[in-house]
Enzyme design. Structure first.
Site, short mmCIF file in Angstrom:
data_model
loop_
_atom_site.label_atom_id
_atom_site.label_comp_id
_atom_site.label_asym_id
_atom_site.label_seq_id
_atom_site.Cartn_x
_atom_site.Cartn_y
_atom_site.Cartn_z
N HIS A 30 0.86 -1.19 0.00
CA HIS A 30 0.00 0.00 0.00
C HIS A 30 0.90 1.24 0.00
O HIS A 30 1.87 1.29 0.75
CB HIS A 30 -0.87 -0.03 1.26
N CYS A 52 -3.76 2.68 -4.48
CA CYS A 52 -4.65 3.50 -3.67
C CYS A 52 -4.70 4.90 -4.28
O CYS A 52 -3.74 5.66 -4.18
CB CYS A 52 -4.19 3.55 -2.21
N HIS A 86 -7.77 0.41 -4.04
CA HIS A 86 -8.44 1.26 -3.05
C HIS A 86 -8.88 2.51 -3.80
O HIS A 86 -8.03 3.29 -4.22
CB HIS A 86 -7.46 1.71 -1.96
N ASP A 146 -12.61 3.08 -0.69
CA ASP A 146 -11.80 3.34 0.50
C ASP A 146 -12.37 4.58 1.19
O ASP A 146 -12.71 5.56 0.52
CB ASP A 146 -10.34 3.56 0.08
N HIS A 147 -12.45 4.52 2.45
CA HIS A 147 -12.99 5.61 3.28
C HIS A 147 -14.34 6.08 2.74
O HIS A 147 -14.73 5.77 1.62
CB HIS A 147 -12.03 6.80 3.36
N TYR A 152 -14.46 4.78 8.05
CA TYR A 152 -15.12 3.51 7.74
C TYR A 152 -16.59 3.47 8.14
O TYR A 152 -17.07 2.53 8.75
CB TYR A 152 -14.30 2.34 8.32
C1 DNO Z 1 -6.62 3.46 5.22
C2 DNO Z 1 -6.07 2.23 4.68
C3 DNO Z 1 -4.82 1.85 5.43
C4 DNO Z 1 -4.27 0.58 4.92
C5 DNO Z 1 -2.93 0.20 5.39
C6 DNO Z 1 -2.37 -0.83 4.45
O1 DNO Z 1 -7.74 3.53 5.52
O2 DNO Z 1 -5.98 2.26 3.34
O3 DNO Z 1 -5.16 1.65 6.74
O4 DNO Z 1 -5.09 -0.44 5.32
O5 DNO Z 1 -2.11 1.25 5.49
O6 DNO Z 1 -1.43 -1.58 5.07
#
Ligand code: DNO
Length: 396
Positions: free
Chosen positions: A237, A275, A302, A355-356, A372
């Protein structure tokens, strides 16, 4: 017709207020989860993995991705004990593979995982978003952490702006900012104290970005051959934010970094988590271009968006808004799927997760992990799958 991306949702485990039955209603079919209760560095036993796996299967899902098996600091620091931790990591990978899970996400950010300064930044419509404010980080670095070298890193102007910012904060707000920045691993409530964090900074004082990168390569060379045998796709990531903060080095922030990483140990098991939120915090990261050039190494997506402001600040925007053109991103991803189809690969349905998400509507009634929320993420997922379908129907 090429298959859809695999729609997944992150679930932090039984303590997550966003339950599996709730996730069912989002339309996601895959779950992204990790055993957050096991301390970083310890082996995940087959029994623990299988207990989690049963919960996911019984709720009607596939456990698509492990996010994350975190990396012990001794590996990042290149300490002699790292070999033992690498052994443990391999043991965990074996147990994960035996359970039938084949994508494992990790990151190589020193000490802190992703970092924000504000967890409840209100947008014009009163949605709550995550925010990274450069002047707040400077204030923390200079006047709360009092890191000596920081005074060489910030201009006089930045220092006086940071001082002003500090003076504008109440004692309560200063405490909250400190807590927010020093929050530890996702899925835990752990927060470092200033003293603990200073100890870590001391340990990193001799590990610059080159040394950190070499330690990453050492780790990869030690684990990738076994991961390949186990048919596990590792995917790093990117750093979040994708530039050095608080004097800590960075190694996965740019296209060059990601290229170095995949080249350090060429294998289909040595891949990337793309991401768009992390990479998108830098204007010089051309995300569609990164997908075009490094697409074959992407094992996990992501998808989220950030709105960049001046001087390195940003906040998390709606999934299709913000500074990254998600239409171009999705087109590049679909193009990568077409390449995979041509090459006869069996991983065309790349797992993706929204993501988020903002906190909106009923999200305020739940104490979810920052970013989340259920409805905010569902909104993101719905927009993303609509975008994917729209592009696929017109292009293909
Ligand atoms: C944020 C995520 C990170 C991710 C880690 C990967 O919300 O994308 O917490 O899980 O950094 O190891």
């Amino acid at each position: 017709m090429i298959p859809d991306l695999e729609q997944t949702f992150r679930w932090f485990g039984p303590a997550d207020p966003v339950t599996l039955p709730a996730i069912r209603q989002t339309g996601a079919s895959g779950i992204v989860s990790a055993l957050h209760h096991i301390p970083c560095g310890e082996v995940w036993s087959a029994a623990e993995i299988s207990a989690r796996h049963d919960m996911i299967k019984n709720a009607g899902f596939r456990w698509a991705v492990v996010e994350s098996v975190n990396i012990h600091e001794s590996i990042k620091l290149g300490r002699p004990e790292r070999d033992q931790y690498i052994e443990n990591y391999l043991e965990t990978l074996k147990n994960v593979a035996n359970a039938g899970i084949h994508v494992v996400c990790y990151n190589f950010m020193p000490v802190l995982d992703w970092t924000r300064t504000h967890l409840d930044y209100r947008l014009a419509n009163n949605a709550s978003a995550l925010r990274y404010e450069a002047s707040a980080i400077a204030t923390f670095d200079l006047y709360i952490l009092e890191r000596e070298k920081a005074f060489d890193e910030f201009t006089d102007e930045q220092q006086s702006a940071a001082k002003q910012y500090l003076d504008s904060l109440s004692a309560q707000e200063t405490k909250l900012l400190t807590r927010t920045i020093l929050a530890g691993l996702p899925g835990t409530d752990e927060v470092f104290t200033i003293a603990q964090f200073k100890e870590y900074l001391k340990k990193y004082s001799e590990t610059d970005a080159d040394a950190l990168k070499n330690n990453l390569f050492y780790f990869l060379r030690a684990i990738i051959p076994t991961a390949q045998e186990l048919d596990i796709k590792m995917c790093i990531h990117p750093d979040d934010p994708p530039f050095p903060i608080l004097g800590l080095p960075r190694v996965a922030s740019t296209e060059n970094d990601l290229t170095d990483i995949v080249n350090s140990c060429p294998s289909s098991s040595n891949g990337i988590t793309l991401c768009t939120g992390s990479l998108g915090a830098r204007a010089d990261n051309d995300i569609p271009g990164i997908i075009a050039r490094l697409g074959q190494h992407i094992h996990f997506l992501h998808l989220r968006n950030v709105k960049r402001e001046s001087n390195g600040s940003f906040y998390e925007a709606e999934h299709l808004a913000g500074s990254t053109d998600m239409y171009q991103v999705m087109k590049a991803i679909i193009n990568e799927q077409l390449q995979r189809e041509k090459a006869g690969r069996d991983d065309i349905a790349i797992p993706m997760r929204p993501d988020h998400g903002h906190k909106i509507l009923d999200d305020y009634n739940y104490n979810t992990y920052p970013g989340y929320s259920a409805i905010g993420r569902l909104k993101g997922l719905a927009e993303l799958r609509g975008l994917e379908m729209g592009i696929k129907r017109t292009l293909i």
